[in-house]
Design a protein around this motif. Structure first.
Motif, short mmCIF file in Angstrom:
data_model
loop_
_atom_site.label_atom_id
_atom_site.label_comp_id
_atom_site.label_asym_id
_atom_site.label_seq_id
_atom_site.Cartn_x
_atom_site.Cartn_y
_atom_site.Cartn_z
N LYS A 18 0.53 2.38 -5.98
CA LYS A 18 0.77 1.76 -4.69
C LYS A 18 -0.45 2.01 -3.81
CE LYS A 18 3.11 -0.22 -1.35
NZ LYS A 18 3.45 -1.66 -1.37
N ALA B 109 8.82 8.73 -4.94
CA ALA B 109 8.76 7.78 -3.83
C ALA B 109 7.98 8.37 -2.65
CB ALA B 109 10.18 7.41 -3.40
N LEU C 161 4.26 8.31 -3.37
CA LEU C 161 3.72 6.95 -3.31
C LEU C 161 3.84 6.34 -1.92
CD1 LEU C 161 5.08 5.48 -6.68
CD2 LEU C 161 2.69 6.01 -6.13
N VAL D 212 6.66 4.94 -0.63
CA VAL D 212 7.42 3.70 -0.71
C VAL D 212 8.89 3.97 -0.42
CG1 VAL D 212 5.83 2.68 -2.37
CG2 VAL D 212 7.82 3.96 -3.20
N ASP E 79 10.15 -2.08 -1.17
CA ASP E 79 8.70 -2.17 -1.37
C ASP E 79 8.39 -2.57 -2.81
OD1 ASP E 79 8.39 -1.41 1.21
OD2 ASP E 79 7.82 0.67 0.77
N GLU E 80 7.17 -3.03 -3.01
CA GLU E 80 6.68 -3.37 -4.34
C GLU E 80 5.59 -2.40 -4.75
OE1 GLU E 80 5.42 -7.41 -4.60
OE2 GLU E 80 7.47 -8.17 -4.93
N LEU E 81 5.53 -2.15 -6.06
CA LEU E 81 4.45 -1.32 -6.61
C LEU E 81 4.08 -1.87 -7.98
CD1 LEU E 81 6.19 0.40 -8.82
CD2 LEU E 81 6.63 1.92 -6.92
N LYS F 115 4.20 -5.97 -11.67
CA LYS F 115 4.73 -5.69 -10.33
C LYS F 115 6.22 -5.41 -10.44
CE LYS F 115 1.30 -6.56 -7.33
NZ LYS F 115 0.89 -5.67 -6.22
N ARG G 75 9.82 -4.06 -8.11
CA ARG G 75 10.39 -3.92 -6.77
C ARG G 75 11.29 -2.69 -6.75
NH1 ARG G 75 15.04 -6.00 -4.17
NH2 ARG G 75 14.75 -6.28 -1.92
N VAL G 76 11.07 -1.83 -5.77
CA VAL G 76 11.87 -0.61 -5.63
C VAL G 76 13.23 -0.98 -5.05
CG1 VAL G 76 12.02 1.68 -4.58
CG2 VAL G 76 9.79 0.76 -5.27
#
Length: 410
Positions: free
Chosen positions: A103, A152, A155, A157, A161-163, A183, A185-186
């Motif tokens: 991220k 988390a 990072l 996030v 959020d996206e990572l 990619k 998505r959390v």
């Protein structure tokens, strides 16, 4: 209400307002209370770690892992076989691997676990530790991910959020060879309050299989035993049932067994060692009662000349020691419980104040406290027995006083 003479005398001595006797009694009582409070508190902390180990660690991690050295062609049949083995309460198929989560300029290495949320509930209580609003389990074909709380945090996030996940596998393109990445998505954060949150991330099994290009050798079976402490026995049964099929069975004791044994061993050793502290307080009670006997020599001599038997004198001073011990133990238990409540509630506040995780490097990152009735009763019983034993010598000494010699100097 009728009370024996020895009890009346003992209670009166225990409630005496004579300055010196009061000071000695309070000193003996305080020493016993402090030692009992420390023992109760330490026992509660160790019991808390044992509880967290059972509920959080052993509730989330599989009790037994089955890895295959040969292709698995009938996973549903194998699952049925495993579930039918004595001592097994559930089993689920997973895809597992390693990867990097990225991220912005932050990178964290994690253990990626691909699971079916419905089937995996037989094996793990993971869903109970997913925190936050509007969070959920990763859905199939959604390329969604659950992160351990510390992952988390590192990072930076939150849910929504996206990572990017980077995998060891490579992709060949016209311009070169690149690591596989995707990619994600959390959709939630898992907070078990343990070091598991520092290295774990969870995807849907179908997405994990696609990302890792998982073959038949990359799949595992996670198994839950009815009793976590019997996992080694259940592992042996599974290994026997699947003998010759190329499986390796590993129980949770391989990773956490030494820690669990250390917690239980430490609990018993701390009780033994800190009981010596109670014994020191009991010796203080001996010296205090000896002083009380010396202070009451005249009273004892008068009682003896009036025809009281030795057992009355012994009983009176046994009552004095018992009253001091009971009050001291009661105060100690109350202080110990109060100290544990304050310590558990204030530990997060202290971490926020210092700006650091005081136990971040340990498997369990909080300060758990668990007051078991059996533990408190054991502490109180041990302290009472030592306190009662400490009163025997001063009481016997009081009964051996010669009234003539004592009254000669009165």
């Amino acid at each position: 209400m009728f009370r024996p003479l020895a009890v009346n005398i003992g209670v009166r001595y225990a409630r005496s307002r004579r300055g010196f006797i009061t000071f000695v009694s309070v000193l003996a009582l305080g020493g016993l209370a402090v030692s009992v409070a420390i023992l109760v508190f330490v026992q509660a902390v160790v019991a808390g770690f044992e509880r967290e180990m059972n509920e959080r660690i052993l509730g989330v991690v599989p009790h037994i892992r089955l890895a295959s050295f040969e292709p698995i062609h009938d996973s549903s049949g194998l699952l049925d076989t495993i579930r039918g083995i004595e001592g097994v309460s559930g089993a689920a198929e997973v895809v597992q691997g390693r990867g990097l989560l990225v991220k912005a300029d932050r990178v964290v290495g994690v253990n990626l676990i691909g699971f079916d949320p419905v089937a995996y509930s037989e094996v793990s209580s993971l869903g109970e530790y997913v925190v936050g609003r509007a969070v959920r389990m990763p859905s199939a074909a959604g390329f969604e991910i659950l992160l351990g709380e510390q992952v988390a945090d590192r990072l930076g996030v939150v849910a929504g959020d996206e990572l990017t996940v980077v995998l060891p596998a490579t992709t060949v393109t016209p311009v070169g060879v690149f690591p596989r990445q995707k990619k994600l998505r959390v959709v939630g954060v898992v907070d078990t309050g343990s070091q598991l949150d520092r290295m774990s991330a969870y995807l849907n099994r179908e997405d994990a299989a696609k990302l890792m290009r998982a073959g038949v050798l990359d799949r595992e079976f996670h198994v839950r035993a009815e009793n976590a402490l019997d996992a080694q026995t259940v592992r042996t049964r599974i290994a026997g049932a699947l003998a010759g099929q190329g499986f390796r069975a590993i129980s949770w004791t391989a990773a956490f067994g030494n820690l669990y044994a250390a917690i239980r061993y430490t609990k018993n050793m701390l009780f033994l060692l800190l009981s010596l502290l109670v014994a020191v307080a009991a010796f203080n009670l001996v010296s205090g009662l000896v002083m009380i006997v010396n202070e009451r020599r005249g009273d004892v001599a008068i009682l003896r000349t009036m025809g009281s038997r030795s057992c009355v004198v012994v009983g009176a001073f046994l009552v004095v020691g018992t009253v001091i011990a009971v009050v001291g133990i009661g105060l100690g238990v109350g202080i110990g419980i109060g100290l544990g409540i304050v310590a558990e509630a204030g530990f997060p506040w202290l971490e926020d104040l210092l700006g650091t995780r005081l136990m971040g490097e340990y498997l369990i990152t909080a300060l758990p406290v668990e007051y078991a009735v059996a533990d408190v009763a054991r502490v109180a019983g041990t302290a009472f027995a030592l306190g009662l034993a400490a009163t025997l010598f001063p009481a016997w000494r009081a009964s051996r006083l010669n009234p003539a010699e004592v009254l000669q100097h009165e």
